[in-house]
Design a protein around this motif. Structure first.
Motif, short mmCIF file in Angstrom:
data_model
loop_
_atom_site.label_atom_id
_atom_site.label_comp_id
_atom_site.label_asym_id
_atom_site.label_seq_id
_atom_site.Cartn_x
_atom_site.Cartn_y
_atom_site.Cartn_z
N UNK A 21 -33.45 8.16 42.94
CA UNK A 21 -33.75 6.88 43.59
C UNK A 21 -34.18 5.87 42.56
N UNK A 22 -34.30 4.61 42.94
CA UNK A 22 -34.59 3.57 41.95
C UNK A 22 -36.02 3.53 41.42
N UNK A 23 -36.96 4.16 42.10
CA UNK A 23 -38.37 4.05 41.69
C UNK A 23 -38.69 4.95 40.50
N UNK A 59 -15.84 2.69 49.41
CA UNK A 59 -16.68 1.63 50.02
C UNK A 59 -18.06 2.19 50.36
N UNK A 60 -18.05 3.43 50.83
CA UNK A 60 -19.32 4.08 51.20
C UNK A 60 -20.23 4.23 49.97
N UNK A 61 -19.64 4.67 48.84
CA UNK A 61 -20.44 4.81 47.62
C UNK A 61 -20.99 3.46 47.18
N UNK A 62 -20.14 2.42 47.29
CA UNK A 62 -20.56 1.07 46.86
C UNK A 62 -21.74 0.58 47.71
N UNK A 63 -21.63 0.78 49.02
CA UNK A 63 -22.68 0.29 49.91
C UNK A 63 -23.95 1.10 49.72
N UNK A 64 -23.80 2.42 49.73
CA UNK A 64 -24.98 3.28 49.63
C UNK A 64 -25.65 3.17 48.26
N UNK A 65 -24.84 3.01 47.23
CA UNK A 65 -25.38 2.95 45.87
C UNK A 65 -25.76 1.54 45.45
N UNK A 66 -25.55 0.54 46.33
CA UNK A 66 -25.85 -0.84 45.95
C UNK A 66 -25.07 -1.22 44.70
N UNK A 67 -23.79 -0.86 44.68
CA UNK A 67 -23.00 -1.02 43.46
C UNK A 67 -22.44 -2.44 43.31
N UNK A 68 -23.33 -3.33 42.93
CA UNK A 68 -22.98 -4.72 42.65
C UNK A 68 -23.62 -5.06 41.31
N UNK A 90 -15.74 2.11 42.62
CA UNK A 90 -16.44 3.40 42.71
C UNK A 90 -15.46 4.57 42.82
N UNK A 91 -15.87 5.73 42.32
CA UNK A 91 -15.02 6.92 42.41
C UNK A 91 -15.81 8.18 42.13
N UNK A 92 -15.11 9.32 42.17
CA UNK A 92 -15.76 10.62 41.95
C UNK A 92 -16.11 10.82 40.48
N UNK A 93 -16.96 11.81 40.26
CA UNK A 93 -17.34 12.19 38.90
C UNK A 93 -16.11 12.66 38.13
N UNK A 94 -15.95 12.14 36.92
CA UNK A 94 -14.77 12.43 36.12
C UNK A 94 -15.18 13.25 34.90
N UNK A 95 -14.93 14.56 34.99
CA UNK A 95 -15.36 15.45 33.90
C UNK A 95 -14.49 15.27 32.66
N UNK A 96 -13.20 14.97 32.86
CA UNK A 96 -12.32 14.80 31.69
C UNK A 96 -12.89 13.67 30.82
N UNK A 97 -13.21 12.56 31.48
CA UNK A 97 -13.75 11.41 30.74
C UNK A 97 -15.13 11.73 30.17
N UNK A 98 -16.00 12.27 31.00
CA UNK A 98 -17.39 12.46 30.56
C UNK A 98 -17.53 13.55 29.50
#
Ligand code: IMP
Length: 423
Positions: free
Chosen positions: A414-416, A287-296, A306-314
């Protein structure tokens, strides 16, 4: 000369729009190669925020040629609206062109998308953007699609339009899909078609001329690796090749002309819609990542998972896409955390693996194996160079790059536009 491909290497929403915008500073031409207005590429310039759905983000740089490539599926009404909105904001569209070979999203495609997602078996729901993307690509593959070139001949377009519409009404209305009125639907769609008609060109010719003239060309992907129809978490995918390999058929450029591949990766992971997501955090950390990252969602407004960085996938993604350089975005969203985690392996039914499984069912049973690193308290958003990053942020990025066996080229904090620097 350079022909660079830029793709998302997670589940989309990696921040491709911003990175394309930054790379366009040096580009002569930007070409979108797949997807449609399911995409939402956000670019912030000073106080202004632009969300582009179909038009390449390069349009925000005056003088850059922008092509909606043949691999894109185009809703003429959505394109008209996007063009009108940009015009009102003073953006020059004279350098825009729409490939004559691109396929069109027609009203029945949108209704079918809605019908399949809402009326059919709920267990089969994909969580699409409801923009008609899947049904439009289905028509393309079934060889019944309508291409932009047909707009150039109104009578021919209208005949084909009415045939396909009748076919939809006959096949799907008895099953419960919404009926279309042919006259009304044609009148509406034709308005969009007329608006975009002056921009229709044989993009394969213009693109090849640009390659021959040694121009700097950027091929802009939409969505991300794990939404790819072949390499994604099938069937929870979009209906096109979002990976770098899709850039050639989607533009008509030969693979031999491609010089490098950029993979855009968020400093953590997000996904929107249904489907497996091994490192998803269904808790306060997520929830924190979603709010802080504006994940909508930039297109649908839906909250992103939202979740942690996934090295297996990436890492799998870097391999399939042939990534030369990584552009890491949204590092600032991780600021202030005590600990940051990286998933380095999966445990599936008790068995440890570092490979990304093909079986989507197996992905639902993944227990991620995490490596924990100390977080950083200082904000990264004011950093304008690698040296200005907190030590622990550098350690996090270096560890991720080491595990991914890839080079970091760009970091975004950041977004700029100016919140971006080279490694
Ligand atoms: P469709 O592309 O609308 O058919 O949706 C198929 C899947 O891809 C759904 O899970 C969508 O949420 C996802 N998707 C489509 N476009 C995007 C995007 O631009 N960003 C992230 N997810 C997307």
């Amino acid at each position: 000369m350079s022909v660079s491909i830029l793709v998302g290497i997670q589940w989309g929403d990696e921040g491709k729009g911003k990175i394309i915008d930054v790379l366009t500073r040096d580009a002569d031409m930007v070409i979108r190669f797949q997807g449609g207005n399911n995409a939402g590429h956000t670019v912030e310039i000073g106080p202004e925020k632009f969300i582009l759905h179909l038009i390449p983000s390069g349009i925000l740089h005056k003088g850059t040629d922008c092509v909606i490539g043949n691999g894109v599926v185009v809703d003429p009404l959505a394109l008209k609206k996007e063009m009108e909105d940009l015009r009102v904001r003073g953006i020059d569209l004279s350098k825009l062109q729409l490939s004559s070979r691109s396929h069109l999203i027609m009203p029945w495609h949108k209704l079918l998308d809605k019908f399949k997602e809402t009326k059919a078996d709920p267990s089969k729901k994909i969580g699409t953007t409801m923009r008609g993307i899947g049904p439009a690509y289905t028509s393309k593959m079934a060889r019944t699609g309508i291409r932009a070139v047909e707009i150039l001949d109104k009578a021919r377009f209208e005949t084909h339009f009415r045939e396909e519409l009748a076919d939809y009404n006959t096949t799907y209305v008895p099953l419960g899909a919404e009926k279309l009125d042919a006259d009304k639907a044609f009148a509406e769609v034709w308005e969009g078609c007329e608006y975009v008609r002056p921009y229709i060109q044989d993009s394969v010719v213009t693109v090849h001329n640009a390659v021959r003239e040694g121009k700097k060309i950027l091929l802009e992907g939409a969505q991300g690796m794990f939404l790819d129809i072949d390499h994604g978490t099938y069937p929870y995918v979009t209906s096109s090749n979002t990976t770098s390999g899709g850039a050639c058929p989607g533009t008509g450029i030969s693979p031999r002309a491609v010089t490098d591949v950029w993979g855009v990766i968020k400093a953590y992971t997000t996904r929107v819609g249904e489907g497996p997501f091994p490192t998803e955090l269904k808790n306060a950390e997520g929830d924190n990542l979603r709010t802080k990252g504006g994940e909508f969602g930039a297109t649908t407004g839906r909250p992103r998972r939202c979740g942690w960085l996934d090295i297996v996938a990436s890492r799998h993604s870097c391999m399939v896409n042939g990534v030369d350089y990584l552009a890491v975005t949204k590092l600032d969203v991780l600021d202030g955390l005590d600990t940051v985690k990286i998933c380095t392996a999966y445990r599936i039914d008790g068995v440890l693996t570092e490979n990304f499984p093909a079986d989507t069912e197996a992905l639902n049973r993944v227990e991620p194996v995490y490596e924990s690193l100390p977080g950083w308290k200082q904000p990264t958003s004011a950093a304008r160079s690698w040296d200005e990053l907190p030590e622990n942020a550098k350690k996090y990025l270096n560890r991720a790059a080491e595990l991914l066996q890839a080079k970091i080229g760009i970091i975004s904090v950041g977004p700029k536009r100016d919140q971006t620097f080279n490694r």
